[in-house]
Design a protein around this motif. Structure first.
Motif, PDB file in Angstrom:
ATOM      1  N   ARG A  83      43.928 100.634 -38.419  1.00 35.48           N
ATOM      2  CA  ARG A  83      43.167  99.613 -37.994  1.00 35.48           C
ATOM      3  C   ARG A  83      43.545  98.879 -37.482  1.00 35.48           C
ATOM      4  N   PRO A  84      42.475  98.570 -36.367  1.00 30.09           N
ATOM      5  CA  PRO A  84      42.254  97.961 -35.558  1.00 30.09           C
ATOM      6  C   PRO A  84      43.091  96.786 -35.686  1.00 30.09           C
ATOM      7  N   LYS A  85      43.942  96.867 -34.021  1.00 26.34           N
ATOM      8  CA  LYS A  85      44.324  95.440 -33.534  1.00 26.34           C
ATOM      9  C   LYS A  85      44.518  94.098 -33.310  1.00 26.34           C
ATOM     10  N   TYR A  86      42.515  94.399 -32.349  1.00 27.82           N
ATOM     11  CA  TYR A  86      41.866  93.491 -32.525  1.00 27.82           C
ATOM     12  C   TYR A  86      40.858  92.767 -33.258  1.00 27.82           C
ATOM     13  N   LYS A  87      40.795  91.511 -33.607  1.00 27.46           N
ATOM     14  CA  LYS A  87      39.710  90.779 -34.846  1.00 27.46           C
ATOM     15  C   LYS A  87      38.738  90.720 -34.090  1.00 27.46           C
ATOM     16  N   SER A  88      37.856  90.819 -32.609  1.00 22.99           N
ATOM     17  CA  SER A  88      36.759  90.846 -31.383  1.00 22.99           C
ATOM     18  C   SER A  88      36.549  91.322 -30.990  1.00 22.99           C
ATOM     19  N   LYS A  89      35.523  92.011 -30.153  1.00 25.29           N
ATOM     20  CA  LYS A  89      35.544  92.994 -29.095  1.00 25.29           C
ATOM     21  C   LYS A  89      36.105  92.278 -28.001  1.00 25.29           C
ATOM     22  N   GLU A  90      35.511  90.907 -27.621  1.00 31.70           N
ATOM     23  CA  GLU A  90      35.471  89.905 -27.262  1.00 31.70           C
ATOM     24  C   GLU A  90      37.932  90.559 -26.131  1.00 31.70           C
ATOM     25  N   LYS A  91      38.382  89.749 -27.670  1.00 29.52           N
ATOM     26  CA  LYS A  91      39.787  90.158 -27.425  1.00 29.52           C
ATOM     27  C   LYS A  91      40.578  91.627 -26.992  1.00 29.52           C
ATOM     28  N   PHE A  92      39.347  92.173 -27.537  1.00 24.63           N
ATOM     29  CA  PHE A  92      39.361  93.713 -27.067  1.00 24.63           C
ATOM     30  C   PHE A  92      39.874  94.105 -25.669  1.00 24.63           C
ATOM     31  N   ILE A  93      38.097  93.836 -25.149  1.00 23.32           N
ATOM     32  CA  ILE A  93      38.167  93.589 -23.429  1.00 23.32           C
ATOM     33  C   ILE A  93      38.958  93.292 -23.189  1.00 23.32           C
ATOM     34  N   ASN A  94      39.076  92.177 -23.512  1.00 25.18           N
ATOM     35  CA  ASN A  94      40.170  91.262 -22.625  1.00 25.18           C
ATOM     36  C   ASN A  94      41.537  91.709 -22.097  1.00 25.18           C
ATOM     37  N   ALA A  95      42.197  92.117 -23.729  1.00 25.62           N
ATOM     38  CA  ALA A  95      43.358  92.852 -23.409  1.00 25.62           C
ATOM     39  C   ALA A  95      43.528  93.919 -22.545  1.00 25.62           C
ATOM     40  N   SER A  96      42.590  94.443 -22.946  1.00 31.57           N
ATOM     41  CA  SER A  96      42.393  95.940 -22.118  1.00 31.57           C
ATOM     42  C   SER A  96      42.104  95.896 -20.727  1.00 31.57           C
ATOM     43  N   LEU A  97      41.463  95.128 -20.083  1.00 32.97           N
ATOM     44  CA  LEU A  97      41.081  94.457 -18.468  1.00 32.97           C
ATOM     45  C   LEU A  97      42.512  94.327 -18.016  1.00 32.97           C
ATOM     46  N   GLY A  98      43.516  93.077 -19.592  1.00 32.44           N
ATOM     47  CA  GLY A  98      44.392  93.231 -18.204  1.00 32.44           C
ATOM     48  C   GLY A  98      45.490  93.515 -18.316  1.00 32.44           C
ATOM     49  N   TYR A  99      45.142  94.675 -19.200  1.00 33.05           N
ATOM     50  CA  TYR A  99      46.356  95.969 -18.596  1.00 33.05           C
ATOM     51  C   TYR A  99      46.154  96.567 -17.444  1.00 33.05           C
ATOM     52  N   TYR A 100      45.090  96.887 -17.637  1.00 36.00           N
ATOM     53  CA  TYR A 100      44.666  97.528 -16.568  1.00 36.00           C
ATOM     54  C   TYR A 100      44.555  97.057 -14.890  1.00 36.00           C
ATOM     55  N   LYS A 101      44.361  95.658 -14.621  1.00 34.59           N
ATOM     56  CA  LYS A 101      45.138  94.410 -13.447  1.00 34.59           C
ATOM     57  C   LYS A 101      46.595  94.876 -13.774  1.00 34.59           C
ATOM     58  N   ARG A 102      46.607  93.986 -14.677  1.00 36.04           N
ATOM     59  CA  ARG A 102      48.245  94.076 -14.668  1.00 36.04           C
ATOM     60  C   ARG A 102      49.218  95.235 -14.056  1.00 36.04           C
ATOM     61  N   PHE A 103      48.544  96.392 -14.553  1.00 27.44           N
ATOM     62  CA  PHE A 103      49.285  97.893 -14.088  1.00 27.44           C
ATOM     63  C   PHE A 103      49.039  99.098 -13.684  1.00 27.44           C
ATOM     64  N   ILE A 104      47.673  98.432 -13.340  1.00 30.56           N
ATOM     65  CA  ILE A 104      47.116  99.898 -12.317  1.00 30.56           C
ATOM     66  C   ILE A 104      46.918  98.960 -10.870  1.00 30.56           C
ATOM     67  N   VAL A 105      46.178  98.131 -10.893  1.00 34.59           N
ATOM     68  CA  VAL A 105      45.564  97.189 -10.036  1.00 34.59           C
ATOM     69  C   VAL A 105      46.773  96.755  -9.139  1.00 34.59           C
ATOM     70  N   SER A 106      47.960  96.072  -9.526  1.00 33.06           N
ATOM     71  CA  SER A 106      48.290  95.443  -9.324  1.00 33.06           C
ATOM     72  C   SER A 106      49.406  96.447  -7.917  1.00 33.06           C
ATOM     73  N   THR A 107      49.435  97.274  -8.709  1.00 32.85           N
ATOM     74  CA  THR A 107      50.259  98.239  -8.530  1.00 32.85           C
ATOM     75  C   THR A 107      49.940  99.720  -7.958  1.00 32.85           C
ATOM     76  N   ASP A 108      48.914 100.319  -8.251  1.00 30.06           N
ATOM     77  CA  ASP A 108      48.146 100.968  -7.111  1.00 30.06           C
ATOM     78  C   ASP A 108      48.939 102.596  -8.002  1.00 30.06           C
ATOM     79  N   LYS A 109      49.225 102.510  -9.018  1.00 29.55           N
ATOM     80  CA  LYS A 109      49.731 103.225 -10.073  1.00 29.55           C
ATOM     81  C   LYS A 109      49.640 103.610 -11.302  1.00 29.55           C
ATOM     82  N   ILE A 110      49.555 104.630 -12.027  1.00 32.40           N
ATOM     83  CA  ILE A 110      50.091 104.952 -13.739  1.00 32.40           C
ATOM     84  C   ILE A 110      51.253 106.338 -13.564  1.00 32.40           C
ATOM     85  N   GLN A 111      51.804 105.759 -15.095  1.00 34.48           N
ATOM     86  CA  GLN A 111      52.563 107.089 -14.974  1.00 34.48           C
ATOM     87  C   GLN A 111      53.363 107.608 -13.993  1.00 34.48           C
TER      88      GLN A 111
END
Length: 320
Positions: free
Chosen positions: A52-80
């Motif tokens: 089942r989908p974790k997020y109840k709305s599109k906005e929550k999904f997009i915000n969470a996904s962009l938050g992950y991008y900023k927190r773990f990718i943009v701030s570190t310039d790394k992935i895995q």
């Protein structure tokens, strides 16, 4: 296997070369890894084959996904743990502000028009003769004919042409391993909630089950491109595996893990060390000549001193 098929030198860097170096990843591959993680986080597994989908709305999904991008990718310039090779400093922000919001929105909209998948990031590990096939399938879904394998392709990936769509090694391996798993009621069949009877029924009597469909999902355009595999692809992959074994054996025995240049080099994790090795090994004295097309010496006029140019003189037709 795809590494070996793409470039013998790439295999050398990944599995033979022991030099320590900073691990890097091209931005296109980094974005693919990012999206696979987002898809994995989007779906909550309640039971085998029940998501089942974790997020109840599109906005929550997009915000969470962009938050992950900023927190773990943009701030570190790394992935895995690998440093991302941005094309320029602005690219990460262009992706954040324009590209990713649309891709994420399109993916959410697509999930609202379809039933949930039976499984995401489904792992497989199957032996074919003496070859071990290991990997993950992005999504396994129900279809009117049985099961569909969906593979997400991100960002700059173009619509596959006929030969790639019909003979892409990755898709052939997916279809083959799923067929073998269904026949043996293996881990994949259990992970997506199939009973033993359902698994055997879907496996069919063919080398590659006719109940298995395949799809490219092009995320940048939100297109679904279908593909199929048949028994002839089983014979094709057997031949391919034997050829790759011989290619590897030749490299191991001679020590010549040669380059196989192409557009794939732009997405290679080893392109920096590959370029460095190539530059260090080049010959700058101008003395070495590589004769690609042998020509009879009578046709060649030797260059003058201090001239590097080779002049080719063709003989005149003899008069009868």
């Amino acid at each position: 296997m795809e590494i070996l098929q793409t470039c013998l030198k790439k295999y050398y860097y990944n599995y033979v070369d022991k030099r320590k170096r900073e691990k890097t990843v091209p931005v296109d591959l980094a974005l693919g890894l990012y999206f696979h993680k987002i898809v994995e986080l989007y779906w909550v597994k309640e039971a085998p084959g029940v998501l089942r989908p974790k997020y109840k709305s599109k906005e929550k999904f997009i915000n969470a996904s962009l938050g992950y991008y900023k927190r773990f990718i943009v701030s570190t310039d790394k992935i895995q743990g690998k440093k991302i090779e941005w094309r320029d400093e602005n690219q990460k922000w262009i992706l954040l502000n324009s590209v990713l919001p649309k891709v994420l929105s399109d993916y959410h909209d697509l999930t609202q028009t379809e039933a949930p998948p039976l499984g995401v990031e489904v792992q497989f590990k199957i032996s074919l003769d003496d070859t071990l096939l290991v990997g993950r399938i992005d999504e396994l879904r129900k279809s009117p004919n049985g099961l569909t394998i969906r593979d997400h392709k991100f960002y700059r990936y173009k619509i596959p042409k006929d030969m790639e769509k019909d003979f892409n090694l990755q898709f052939t391996i997916y279809a083959l391993t799923l067929t073998l798993d269904l026949k043996n009621y293996g881990d994949m069949s259990k992970a997506i909630g199939l009973s033993r009877e359902e698994s055997l029924a879907l496996s069919g009597n063919n080398l590659i089950s006719k109940s298995i469909g395949l799809e490219y999902h092009l995320l940048n355009t939100n297109q679904i491109i279908p593909a199929t595999r048949e028994d002839m692809h089983f014979l094709d992959i057997k031949t391919t595996i034997e050829g790759l074994k011989e290619k590897l054996r030749s490299g191991q025995e001679s020590g010549n893990y040669y380059h196989e240049r192409g557009s794939h080099c732009d997405f290679c994790l080893n392109k920096k060390i590959c370029r460095q090795d190539t530059l260090e090994n080049r010959i700058d004295d101008g003395q070495t000549k590589l004769e690609l097309f042998p020509i009879d010496s009578q046709f060649i006029k030797k260059p003058r001193k201090n001239k590097s140019q080779i002049r080719i003189k063709f003989p005149k037709d003899k008069k009868e």
